[in-house]
Design a protein around this motif. Structure first.
Motif, PDB file in Angstrom:
ATOM      1  N   GLN B  33      -7.990  -1.399   3.468  1.00 36.31           N
ATOM      2  CA  GLN B  33      -7.053  -0.536   2.725  1.00 36.31           C
ATOM      3  C   GLN B  33      -5.640  -0.601   3.296  1.00 36.31           C
ATOM      4  O   GLN B  33      -4.667  -0.509   2.550  1.00 36.31           O
ATOM      5  CB  GLN B  33      -7.554   0.898   2.765  1.00 36.31           C
ATOM      6  N   ALA B  34      -5.540  -0.743   4.608  1.00 34.27           N
ATOM      7  CA  ALA B  34      -4.205  -0.772   5.220  1.00 34.27           C
ATOM      8  C   ALA B  34      -3.420  -1.980   4.704  1.00 34.27           C
ATOM      9  O   ALA B  34      -2.263  -1.850   4.280  1.00 34.27           O
ATOM     10  CB  ALA B  34      -4.322  -0.820   6.737  1.00 34.27           C
ATOM     11  N   PHE B  36      -3.944  -3.607   2.001  1.00 37.09           N
ATOM     12  CA  PHE B  36      -3.709  -3.380   0.571  1.00 37.09           C
ATOM     13  C   PHE B  36      -2.449  -2.527   0.366  1.00 37.09           C
ATOM     14  O   PHE B  36      -1.574  -2.850  -0.446  1.00 37.09           O
ATOM     15  CB  PHE B  36      -4.935  -2.660  -0.010  1.00 37.09           C
ATOM     16  N   GLY B  37      -2.356  -1.453   1.140  1.00 39.47           N
ATOM     17  CA  GLY B  37      -1.200  -0.557   1.036  1.00 39.47           C
ATOM     18  C   GLY B  37       0.091  -1.245   1.436  1.00 39.47           C
ATOM     19  O   GLY B  37       1.127  -1.049   0.807  1.00 39.47           O
ATOM     20  N   GLU B  38       0.010  -2.070   2.476  1.00 35.95           N
ATOM     21  CA  GLU B  38       1.228  -2.756   2.931  1.00 35.95           C
ATOM     22  C   GLU B  38       1.725  -3.749   1.877  1.00 35.95           C
ATOM     23  O   GLU B  38       2.932  -3.856   1.622  1.00 35.95           O
ATOM     24  CB  GLU B  38       0.941  -3.476   4.253  1.00 35.95           C
ATOM     25  N   LEU B  40       1.128  -3.539  -1.312  1.00 34.69           N
ATOM     26  CA  LEU B  40       1.623  -2.727  -2.435  1.00 34.69           C
ATOM     27  C   LEU B  40       3.050  -2.261  -2.142  1.00 34.69           C
ATOM     28  O   LEU B  40       3.919  -2.284  -3.031  1.00 34.69           O
ATOM     29  CB  LEU B  40       0.698  -1.525  -2.620  1.00 34.69           C
ATOM     30  N   GLY B  41       3.299  -1.880  -0.899  1.00 40.78           N
ATOM     31  CA  GLY B  41       4.648  -1.493  -0.491  1.00 40.78           C
ATOM     32  C   GLY B  41       5.619  -2.657  -0.654  1.00 40.78           C
ATOM     33  O   GLY B  41       6.744  -2.481  -1.122  1.00 40.78           O
ATOM     34  N   VAL B  45       9.050  -2.823  -2.880  1.00 40.60           N
ATOM     35  CA  VAL B  45      10.358  -3.179  -2.300  1.00 40.60           C
ATOM     36  C   VAL B  45      10.960  -4.365  -3.064  1.00 40.60           C
ATOM     37  O   VAL B  45      12.151  -4.359  -3.407  1.00 40.60           O
ATOM     38  CB  VAL B  45      10.212  -3.508  -0.797  1.00 40.60           C
ATOM     39  N   LEU B  77       6.450  -6.201   6.174  1.00 37.22           N
ATOM     40  CA  LEU B  77       5.226  -5.747   5.487  1.00 37.22           C
ATOM     41  C   LEU B  77       4.222  -6.881   5.325  1.00 37.22           C
ATOM     42  O   LEU B  77       3.008  -6.691   5.518  1.00 37.22           O
ATOM     43  CB  LEU B  77       5.590  -5.145   4.124  1.00 37.22           C
ATOM     44  N   LEU B  80       2.699  -7.501   8.705  1.00 37.62           N
ATOM     45  CA  LEU B  80       1.693  -6.482   9.039  1.00 37.62           C
ATOM     46  C   LEU B  80       0.377  -6.738   8.304  1.00 37.62           C
ATOM     47  O   LEU B  80      -0.707  -6.614   8.874  1.00 37.62           O
ATOM     48  CB  LEU B  80       2.211  -5.097   8.627  1.00 37.62           C
TER      49      LEU B  80
END
Lengths: 478, 83
Positions: B33-34, B36-38, B40-41, B45, B77, B80
């Motif tokens: 999930q982490a 995935f979120g990065e 998505l961020g 951007v 991102l 990461l």
């Protein structure tokens, strides 16, 4: 030439115009001076509201509002549902962001006096909306049914005891039922997902309607908007909003991914006692209630002070009737506003650092009074500088006036003022910082306090320079 | 920016967004999930950068500091997410 002026956007606009008169019926154009993020804080808060609605609905698919399953269903979302951890954390962080944005929106409007005639009703509605946002956060905090949330919520409900008995019984029954845990949780759930969001939605529509009537305000500096052509809502304002929204949502998403929510232990009758501490947005109130003077029988007095402060802000447009809107020409209101912000920040940090501790009266007076005094003194210097700018304002004149602040020890008057501020600020900061580690402030805390103070002074000097430059631009344009 | 390279940068950003969108399907949405979120961020951007360039009146209005900040954010991102 802007790429926005041709191509696919124009074609979409033409298509929509032909079918539904899109650009004729949609929101009004915006003056060009309002195309900056600070003018769109309200819109960003609305975006946060809808993001909360969307993630809230996603969590509703899994969340079960009963005392036996609330915690386990939340854990299930975090651990087993695809993207559940990010969504759950996003919902929490976006709520935090929404509170900060709403507060910034409130204070920005306060400093630029947009609440004045004819926008009094917008201020009142906005203030009610801000209060609802806080209640949204309060009710949502309980829903995972953690021991921290349950303890803090019960303390919060306990404050209702200062109400007249009949009103207390009614309000307590309304929000917490007959006193059982399951009724309390379920009623908070109903308030959180139905009553408050729909009230907020209605108020958003009402405020948007009023905004469409009055439009954006002129610059608070008094500078005339000039002949700049208003910016059309479609596509320019819409694209601008999308750009800001992208950055804002990205920041919350990334924060949610990097720092996922760690749920505290579940609440149960046998759960070990914890030091009761509310979520950060109520810490300043919590800290006030920990002051010795407000402890026990003094509690109603503290709540009366908080209520009076809120009522004064609520009725602000009805007693602040002067037409002047430039914050540099409103020293009393500007100083009060900065003091409010400084006190809220200090009380919040202080409350976080001293859980469960009663604050002696002298210490409370020293910190709260010290912060107010420092802010007032620094702003007094700012306004004095502003008053000296009555003659022709040139860059050289500004630099000349600024020099005595850059080298305060060459002038006796400013030096004494500077030293007085330094002493008060150091003691205040050292008291706050010292609470974290030792009962008495130590030399390390004092040094830290000094570092914070010098940092603040530097920031203030930069701010003053900017304000003077703005004033210069205003004089030049008029 | 002296020359008008807005079109080329926008194409690059669109391609970047498409690649990241495709990459999102590779990750496990429960255990990763982490990442995935990065990603998505990073998508958001890139979208903001795209909108920013699109709405500038000319190449001289594209502030290099914003483009550099956006590029660094994207690199951070993606880094990461891949680490």
């Amino acid at each position: 030439m802007s790429l926005a002026k041709k191509g696919i956007v124009d074609r979409i606009q033409a298509f929509l115009d032909t079918r539904i008169g899109f650009t004729e019926t949609i929101l009004r154009p915006v003056p060009s001076h309002a195309m900056n993020p600070f003018s769109w804080l309200g819109a960003i808060a609305v975006l946060a509201f809808f993001a909360q609605g969307l993630t809230g609905i996603l969590m509703l698919f899994y969340y079960i509002p009963t005392t036996s399953e609330a915690y386990s269903s939340t854990i299930h979302v975090i651990r087993s549902v695809p993207m559940g951890s990010v969504i759950e954390t996003f919902h929490l962080y976006m709520a935090y962001a929404m509170i900060i944005i709403v507060f910034l929106h409130l204070m920005r409007n306060y400093f630029t006096s947009v609440q004045k005639r004819p926008r009094e009703a917008m201020w009142v509605v906005g203030f009610v909306m801000g209060t609802i946002v806080l209640f949204q956060a309060f009710t949502g905090y309980l829903l995972p049914w953690t021991v921290l949330a349950k303890s803090a919520t019960d303390v919060g409900i306990g404050f209702l005891g200062v109400l007249p008995p009949q009103l207390y019984i009614f309000v307590k029954y309304l929000i917490a039922g007959v006193g059982t845990n399951s009724q309390e949780l379920y009623r908070f759930f109903v308030f959180h997902v139905v009553v408050l969001p729909f009230t907020l939605l209605l108020l958003i529509v009402l405020k948007l309607y009023m905004f469409e009537i009055h439009g954006a305000t002129d610059p608070a500096s008094g500078a005339k908007p000039g002949d700049a052509k208003p910016v059309k809502w479609f596509p320019d304002v819409l694209l601008y909003m999308l750009m800001i929204s992208g950055v804002f949502v990205a920041a919350v998403v990334v924060a949610s991914a990097l720092f996922p929510l760690q749920l505290p232990p579940e609440y149960s009758a046998n759960a070990p006692a914890v030091v009761v501490q509310p979520d950060w947005y109520f810490l300043w109130q919590y800290q006030l209630l920990k002051f010795q003077v407000f402890a026990g029988p003094g509690e109603p007095l503290a709540l009366a002070v908080i209520t009076m402060g809120a009522l004064l802000m609520f009725f602000l447009p009805f007693f602040d009737r002067k037409k002047e809107r430039n914050p540099m020409n409103r020293p009393v209101y500007t100083t009060l506003g900065v003091i409010i912000i400084a006190e809220l920040v200090v009380l919040t940090i202080w409350g976080y650092m001293t859980p469960g501790q009663t604050i002696p009266n002298m210490e409370a007076v020293g910190v709260v009074g010290g912060v107010a005094l420092v802010v007032a003194a620094l702003l007094w210097l700012t306004f004095k500088l502003r008053q000296k700018m009555t003659g022709p304002v040139t860059v050289e004149a500004v630099k000349g006036r600024m020099r005595f602040l850059r080298t305060p020890f060459t002038h006796r008057g400013p030096t004494l003022v500077f030293l007085a501020i330094l002493a008060v600020a150091s003691v205040s900061m050292a008291t706050v910082v010292g609470q974290a580690t030792t009962p008495q402030p130590d030399i390390a805390s004092l040094l830290l306090g000094l570092a914070v103070l010098f940092g603040s002074l530097y920031a203030l000097l930069r701010l003053m320079r900017r304000l003077v430059m703005d004033y210069q631009a205003m004089v030049t344009s008029s | 920016m002296k020359t008008d390279s807005r079109g080329a940068i926008m194409v690059l950003l669109v391609v970047f967004m498409a690649v990241v969108s495709a990459a999102l399907w590779v990750f496990d949405p429960v255990s990763q999930q982490a990442q995935f979120g990065e990603l998505l961020g990073a998508e958001l951007v890139a979208f903001s950068m795209l909108t920013y360039i699109y709405t500038r009146d000319g190449p001289q209005d594209v502030k290099e500091v914003w483009m550099l900040s956006g590029g660094l954010a994207l690199a951070f991102l993606i880094g990461l997410a891949l680490l």
